[in-house]
Design a protein around this motif. Structure first.
Motif, PDB file in Angstrom:
ATOM      1  N   THR A 157      -2.910  -9.926  -7.798  1.00 64.68           N
ATOM      2  CA  THR A 157      -2.596  -9.857  -9.234  1.00 64.68           C
ATOM      3  C   THR A 157      -2.287  -8.635  -9.648  1.00 64.68           C
ATOM      4  OG1 THR A 157      -5.187  -9.168  -9.434  1.00 64.68           O
ATOM      5  CG2 THR A 157      -4.435 -11.728  -9.815  1.00 64.68           C
ATOM      6  N   GLU A 158      -1.853  -7.928  -8.597  1.00 68.87           N
ATOM      7  CA  GLU A 158      -1.444  -6.152  -8.903  1.00 68.87           C
ATOM      8  C   GLU A 158      -0.190  -5.851  -8.854  1.00 68.87           C
ATOM      9  OE1 GLU A 158      -3.384  -3.699  -5.858  1.00 68.87           O
ATOM     10  OE2 GLU A 158      -4.728  -5.168  -5.245  1.00 68.87           O
ATOM     11  N   CYS A 159       0.846  -7.114  -8.642  1.00 65.89           N
ATOM     12  CA  CYS A 159       2.292  -6.731  -8.778  1.00 65.89           C
ATOM     13  C   CYS A 159       2.752  -7.235 -10.185  1.00 65.89           C
ATOM     14  CB  CYS A 159       2.892  -7.383  -7.608  1.00 65.89           C
ATOM     15  SG  CYS A 159       2.649  -6.789  -6.079  1.00 65.89           S
ATOM     16  N   ASN A 163       6.564  -2.627 -10.969  1.00 65.46           N
ATOM     17  CA  ASN A 163       5.909  -1.801  -9.948  1.00 65.46           C
ATOM     18  C   ASN A 163       6.471  -2.712  -8.514  1.00 65.46           C
ATOM     19  OD1 ASN A 163       4.061  -4.126  -9.324  1.00 65.46           O
ATOM     20  ND2 ASN A 163       2.611  -2.657 -10.285  1.00 65.46           N
ATOM     21  N   LEU A 164       7.202  -3.928  -8.634  1.00 66.11           N
ATOM     22  CA  LEU A 164       7.076  -4.581  -7.423  1.00 66.11           C
ATOM     23  C   LEU A 164       8.452  -4.187  -6.679  1.00 66.11           C
ATOM     24  CD1 LEU A 164       6.477  -6.895  -5.409  1.00 66.11           C
ATOM     25  CD2 LEU A 164       7.374  -8.626  -6.819  1.00 66.11           C
ATOM     26  N   MET A 165       8.624  -4.076  -5.384  1.00 64.85           N
ATOM     27  CA  MET A 165       9.783  -3.710  -4.508  1.00 64.85           C
ATOM     28  C   MET A 165       9.648  -5.012  -3.504  1.00 64.85           C
ATOM     29  SD  MET A 165      12.232  -1.852  -3.256  1.00 64.85           S
ATOM     30  CE  MET A 165      12.104  -0.165  -3.822  1.00 64.85           C
ATOM     31  N   CYS A 180       4.508  -5.062  -1.993  1.00 66.54           N
ATOM     32  CA  CYS A 180       3.065  -5.694  -2.415  1.00 66.54           C
ATOM     33  C   CYS A 180       1.902  -5.267  -1.526  1.00 66.54           C
ATOM     34  CB  CYS A 180       3.190  -7.166  -2.296  1.00 66.54           C
ATOM     35  SG  CYS A 180       1.616  -8.117  -2.734  1.00 66.54           S
ATOM     36  N   PRO A 181       0.817  -4.690  -1.829  1.00 69.91           N
ATOM     37  CA  PRO A 181      -0.280  -4.386  -1.244  1.00 69.91           C
ATOM     38  C   PRO A 181      -0.965  -5.156  -0.467  1.00 69.91           C
ATOM     39  CG  PRO A 181      -0.859  -4.152  -3.520  1.00 69.91           C
ATOM     40  CD  PRO A 181       0.644  -4.392  -3.678  1.00 69.91           C
ATOM     41  N   ASN A 182      -0.937  -6.374  -0.979  1.00 68.38           N
ATOM     42  CA  ASN A 182      -1.367  -7.650  -0.245  1.00 68.38           C
ATOM     43  C   ASN A 182      -0.260  -8.416   0.523  1.00 68.38           C
ATOM     44  OD1 ASN A 182      -4.196  -7.999  -1.476  1.00 68.38           O
ATOM     45  ND2 ASN A 182      -2.983  -7.943  -3.421  1.00 68.38           N
ATOM     46  N   ASN A 183       0.692  -7.873   0.748  1.00 65.88           N
ATOM     47  CA  ASN A 183       1.749  -8.560   1.780  1.00 65.88           C
ATOM     48  C   ASN A 183       2.013  -9.955   1.105  1.00 65.88           C
ATOM     49  OD1 ASN A 183       3.417  -8.293   3.982  1.00 65.88           O
ATOM     50  ND2 ASN A 183       2.098  -9.436   5.188  1.00 65.88           N
TER      51      ASN A 183
END
Length: 361
Positions: free
Chosen positions: A57-59, A63-65, A92-95
């Motif tokens: 829920t962070e992307c 901010n998403l690449m 994405c930090p959660n891959n």
């Protein structure tokens, strides 16, 4: 006189109402296979990464690449891809979201998803947020279900999603109905003749009776019955119906203007990007040619200097040879004359001796 007493206007209202029935007939079909597509994307993620997907829920769209390398963009128009402007973006930090982004692009028939309607924070849990990536126009960000989406949106999802379109036999029929929808909802006169109305309805029935799946779909066949009644003028058209259809048409017109403006802006952006690419390419080619010319000039200078050195060396050798030869000739002449002088002196001495001997006698 009511507007509905005008047959051309009434048939326009009937044609607009046919789109409503069409939507009722296909939205559950699109929703069903959008769910299946979402499940298949999750399976593709597992196959591609070797690990289960993780909710994220962070992307966001800001901010998403994407997962693909920027220099090898997989989207049809790089200017529309998140990778085009990497400032402020990260994987994405959660891959999950970065990889899912690429899977969504690959599943689009033209590799040209529309990202403005979707929220990446819902991709893991909400299949309709994925389906909205395959819409062709803006204005659907607040439409959270298939039931909330109009016929135009549902048709575009069928056309653009590679997996969903496999569940219909004739994608050409879908495209024809999409064009019909645009003719109806973008009409400036709000008039349709009866012959056109019949053609519109028949084309929609062809879609709803597509032999692959829809022909056995209950909602689709119920919609066919309504369309048949509408064609035979067996459905009462109220003033409220006319008002609702006209309101939808006016909104579609506004959306059409926004789409044209957005398309114009995108075209300008693409032209500017292309202009910059051409300019950069010309600069690069000019610099490369200048570098090559400098190398050629340097090589030619070295060649000419080498030839000059060789000429000077040969010249000096020739001069040395001439000087040596001249000295040899001079020495030979000197030796010759010295020998002649000696011979002459000896001869004079001999003659002097002879004369002296004769005098003594």
């Amino acid at each position: 006189m009511s507007d509905l007493e005008d047959p051309l206007y009434k048939d326009w209202v009937r044609s607009a109402l046919s789109l409503k029935y069409l939507k009722e007939g296909i939205y559950s079909f699109v929703d069903q296979f959008a769910k299946q597509h979402h499940s298949n994307l999750l399976l593709s993620y597992i196959k591609g990464t070797g690990s289960p997907a993780t909710s994220c829920t962070e992307c966001t769209s800001e901010n998403l690449m994407p997962d693909h390398p920027r220099h090898r963009c997989i989207q049809k128009f790089r200017s529309k891809c998140f990778c085009n402007n990497p400032v402020g973006r990260r994987k994405c930090p959660n891959n999950f979201c970065s990889r899912f982004y690429d899977l969504i692009v690959i599943a689009h028939d033209e590799r040209n998803p529309l990202w403005i309607n979707t929220d990446p924070r819902k991709w893991y849990s909400d299949h309709w947020e994925i389906a909205k990536c395959y819409l062709s126009t803006t204005g659907y960000s607040e439409h959270g279900t298939a039931a909330d989406t109009d016929a135009a949106g549902l048709l575009s999802i069928i056309i653009n999603n590679i997996e969903i379109r496999n569940y219909v036999c004739s994608i050409d029929n879908i495209r024809k109905v999409r064009d019909i929808r645009n003719d109806i909802m973008h009409s400036k006169s709000f008039q349709v003749d009866q012959s056109s109305l019949y053609q519109y309805i028949e084309q929609m029935i062809l879609v709803l009776q597509d032999p692959k799946i829809l022909v056995t779909d209950v909602a689709a066949q119920n919609a066919v019955l309504k369309l048949e009644k509408l064609k035979r003028d067996q459905i009462f058209i109220s003033v409220e119906d006319a008002y609702e259809m006209r309101r939808h048409a006016l909104k579609a017109g506004e959306d059409g203007v926004k789409k044209i403006e957005k398309t114009k802006d995108e075209a300008i952006q693409q032209m500017e990007t292309k202009r910059k690419e051409i300019h950069d390419d010309l600069d690069s080619r000019f610099d490369q040619r200048l570098l090559e010319q400098n190398k050629e000039i340097k090589a030619e200078t070295i060649r000419m200097q080498t030839e000059k050195n060789e000429f000077e060396s040969r010249y000096q050798t020739a001069v040395n040879e001439i000087e040596t030869k001249g000295k040899q000739i001079t020495d030979n002449i000197d030796a010759y004359f010295e020998s002649r002088v000696n011979d002459h002196e000896n001869k004079v001495d001999d003659q002097s001796k002879e004369i002296s001997g004769c005098l003594k006698l």
